[in-house]
Motif scaffolding. Structure first.
Motif, mmCIF file in Angstrom:
data_model
loop_
_atom_site.group_PDB
_atom_site.id
_atom_site.type_symbol
_atom_site.label_atom_id
_atom_site.label_comp_id
_atom_site.label_asym_id
_atom_site.label_seq_id
_atom_site.Cartn_x
_atom_site.Cartn_y
_atom_site.Cartn_z
ATOM 1 N N SER A 65 44.712 37.872 36.603
ATOM 2 C CA SER A 65 43.421 38.501 36.857
ATOM 3 C C SER A 65 43.518 39.407 38.074
ATOM 4 N N ASP A 66 42.989 40.618 37.929
ATOM 5 C CA ASP A 66 42.930 41.535 39.061
ATOM 6 C C ASP A 66 41.689 41.288 39.907
ATOM 7 N N ASP A 67 40.709 40.571 39.359
ATOM 8 C CA ASP A 67 39.468 40.272 40.075
ATOM 9 C C ASP A 67 38.932 38.936 39.561
ATOM 10 N N ASP B 230 41.522 36.908 50.390
ATOM 11 C CA ASP B 230 40.770 38.016 49.803
ATOM 12 C C ASP B 230 39.920 37.563 48.619
ATOM 13 N N GLY B 231 39.495 36.299 48.616
ATOM 14 C CA GLY B 231 38.735 35.756 47.492
ATOM 15 C C GLY B 231 39.550 34.696 46.791
ATOM 16 N N PRO B 232 39.087 34.236 45.634
ATOM 17 C CA PRO B 232 39.791 33.143 44.944
ATOM 18 C C PRO B 232 41.220 33.515 44.560
ATOM 19 N N VAL C 39 44.555 33.510 37.316
ATOM 20 C CA VAL C 39 45.486 33.508 38.442
ATOM 21 C C VAL C 39 45.528 34.919 39.016
ATOM 22 N N GLY C 40 45.327 35.024 40.315
ATOM 23 C CA GLY C 40 45.319 36.325 40.971
ATOM 24 C C GLY C 40 46.633 37.057 40.813
ATOM 25 N N ARG C 41 46.528 38.342 40.517
ATOM 26 C CA ARG C 41 47.711 39.183 40.322
ATOM 27 C C ARG C 41 48.607 39.163 41.566
#
Length: 154
Positions: free
Chosen positions: A90-92, A115-117, A133-135
């Motif tokens: 996920s990019d966001d 920078d967030g989750p 999952v964050g990129r």
């Protein structure tokens, strides 16, 4: 979110060694290193808990993640099914999670980051889970399934 962002299928088990061995014997899966450690997550009711995560990703594709169960959490084997979650880059994460919640998914846990989750688990009304999952984690996680140096030809 797009289907092309799917990067693994998660299996939660009480016996990860036996599960990996069975997948190797039956389907030829090869495995990267076991990784893990303490992870702090926030539950839907706002309670913050520390859990001891342990998993291994397959080197073989399609990529599998075998996770050691954590009693008393949603990281327990799903009765009647072997699949626990589908993992997507996920990019966001906040926006993707909000879209899933608007579509009827329930948030089960999130992990904060600078920078967030950094990840989020959401459950659909049909019962299956999605892990976002964050990129930013991609490069680090990809090391978990890169071929060993001895397997890379010169």
């Amino acid at each position: 979110m797009k289907a092309g962002n799917l990067f693994h299928v998660g299996i939660v088990t009480h016996d990860p060694d036996a599960t990996r061995a069975g997948l190797t014997a039956r389907f030829g899966y090869e495995w990267g290193p076991q990784i893990g450690g303490p992870v702090t997550v926030t539950l839907p009711d706002g309670i913050v808990v520390d859990v001891e995560m342990s998993c291994a990703y397959s080197i073989t594709t399609p990529r599998l993640e075998v996770v050691r169960s954590i009693p008393g959490t949603f990281w327990e084997p799903v009765a009647g099914a072997g699949i626990h979650h589908l993992g997507y880059w996920s990019d966001d994460i906040a926006a993707d999670a909000a879209d899933l919640v608007a579509a009827g998914y329930e948030t089960e846990a999130t992990r904060g980051g600078p920078d967030g989750p950094s990840f989020a688990f959401l459950r659909s009304d049909a019962g299956f889970r999605v892990e976002l999952v964050g990129r930013a984690s991609q490069a680090g996680l990809e090391r978990c399934w890169a071929p060993a140096a001895s397997e890379v030809s010169a």
